[in-house]
Write a protein that holds these residues in place. Sequence first.
Motif, mmCIF file in Angstrom:
data_model
loop_
_atom_site.group_PDB
_atom_site.id
_atom_site.type_symbol
_atom_site.label_atom_id
_atom_site.label_comp_id
_atom_site.label_asym_id
_atom_site.label_seq_id
_atom_site.Cartn_x
_atom_site.Cartn_y
_atom_site.Cartn_z
ATOM 1 N N ARG A 13 0.870 -1.171 0.000
ATOM 2 C CA ARG A 13 0.000 0.000 0.000
ATOM 3 C C ARG A 13 0.904 1.217 0.000
ATOM 4 N N ALA A 14 0.563 2.217 -0.815
ATOM 5 C CA ALA A 14 1.477 3.329 -1.048
ATOM 6 C C ALA A 14 0.910 4.680 -0.611
ATOM 7 N N ILE A 15 1.794 5.522 -0.087
ATOM 8 C CA ILE A 15 1.510 6.933 0.160
ATOM 9 C C ILE A 15 2.161 7.720 -0.978
ATOM 10 N N LEU A 16 1.390 8.578 -1.641
ATOM 11 C CA LEU A 16 1.919 9.403 -2.726
ATOM 12 C C LEU A 16 2.284 10.780 -2.183
ATOM 13 N N VAL A 17 3.443 11.292 -2.577
ATOM 14 C CA VAL A 17 3.909 12.577 -2.081
ATOM 15 C C VAL A 17 4.330 13.459 -3.251
ATOM 16 N N GLY A 18 3.805 14.688 -3.280
ATOM 17 C CA GLY A 18 4.175 15.637 -4.314
ATOM 18 C C GLY A 18 4.502 16.987 -3.710
ATOM 19 N N ALA A 19 5.111 17.834 -4.516
ATOM 20 C CA ALA A 19 5.457 19.180 -4.048
ATOM 21 C C ALA A 19 5.118 20.191 -5.132
ATOM 22 N N VAL A 20 4.547 21.310 -4.712
ATOM 23 C CA VAL A 20 4.268 22.418 -5.631
ATOM 24 C C VAL A 20 5.406 23.414 -5.474
ATOM 25 N N LEU A 21 6.266 23.462 -6.461
ATOM 26 C CA LEU A 21 7.430 24.332 -6.430
ATOM 27 C C LEU A 21 7.152 25.600 -7.235
ATOM 28 N N PRO A 22 7.984 26.629 -7.112
ATOM 29 C CA PRO A 22 7.762 27.871 -7.866
ATOM 30 C C PRO A 22 7.615 27.604 -9.364
ATOM 31 N N GLY A 23 6.647 28.292 -9.977
ATOM 32 C CA GLY A 23 6.394 28.102 -11.402
ATOM 33 C C GLY A 23 5.370 27.031 -11.697
#
Length: 431
Positions: A13-23
């Motif tokens: 089972r997976a946890i998804l991780v993302g980041a909103v960076l500049p631009g």
Amino acid sequence: MKGMNQLDRKTDRAILVGAVLPGMRREQEEESLDELAMLADTAGAAVAGRLVQERRAADAATFVGKGKVHEITRLAEDTGATVVLFDEDLSPVQLKNLEKQTGKRVLDRSMLIFDIFARRARSREAKTQVELAQLEYMLPRLMRQWTHLERQEGAVGTRGPGETQLETDRRAVRKKIDWLKKELEQIGLQRDVRRKGRKEFKKAALVGYTNAGKSLLMNALSDSDLFVEDRLFATLDASIRAFRLTDRERALLIDTVGFIRKLPHHLVASFRSTLEETVEADLLLHVVDASRPRAGERIGVVGDVLKDLHIDEKPVVLVFNKIDLLDDRRIVPELMQSFPGAVFVSALKGIGIESLRQTVSGRLSETEVEGEARIPVERSRDIAALHSLAKVTAKTYEGDVVVIRYRAEPRNASKIRALLSGDADKNGTTI
């Protein structure tokens, strides 16, 4: 190498991780995480949760901040997650720190895609390409795995064994990379031989974002039965089928691996020989999933890959597929206005297939050069050569001269001129 990070559908089972960076926009990252979820499903993991953090820059140690790492750890414990999937590539230091702090396996986006490709590879070529890409991606990470020993240089019992192990691993990986490259070169030579036998045929190649329905469209056009699955990267190997243009004309249709955002560079490089089938095509059919929001962004992703392959100047027909899945049919007129000349189909339902066939036939004809040659009958070798280089549309005789009307692909037109003009002065051959 293959399967080193493989996920298990029964247990992972997976946890998804993302980041909103500049631009970046928040909705862009959310859509990218949707895609990561599909990648996870294709690889065999169930999605247990997802987290997004807005940051001014990626954290050098853990990519996301300390607070977010604690949040990932708690969410993983609460949901029983076994793996954490990051939507960006991570450095070796980030991978090591995240696994240590979360107590879970951590994979970045490239690792996940490598896992999928390793599972999907069937042919000798595809398996070789995937293994080469994996090793090239792993090499700099391998070189850092032993830095804890290098930092202790001079300490008793550490300097020699540490360097020896590191150098042994480096040499083993580099030796395998060299061997795989030579193997791909040999496979490429065999592919070139097969390709020569197809030179007299017109060729159209299907390109597009993964899961846009290219293989299903190929089946609809060519009455073939390629493997089709509603998952990402169902097709890795190039498939070539004959298909009907008109009652009397046939052409070749080529299907290759689909593209995706953030496709690992090493994979694009390794699959270049497979994608060369597309390079040889006279026309590109760019297949777009009309049912997906922001189709223009995916069109841009494919365009970038085509530019990397130096084939972005080839003639292209945009094919919007899956129109049967549109909830709002008003989208079609809007797309027609935004993309003049596009064709709208449903490969699953057979909608628009004949219209697409006619469009392809017309566009392939536009790529041909028409000409007329007047050749003395005794020049049988020139006549035979012209037949091999062009499609003869009419032939008449004027005494001892044969007048041949022909259509040829641009790359053959210069060969025809060179073939016939050399003898023009002495035997009356003209174009």
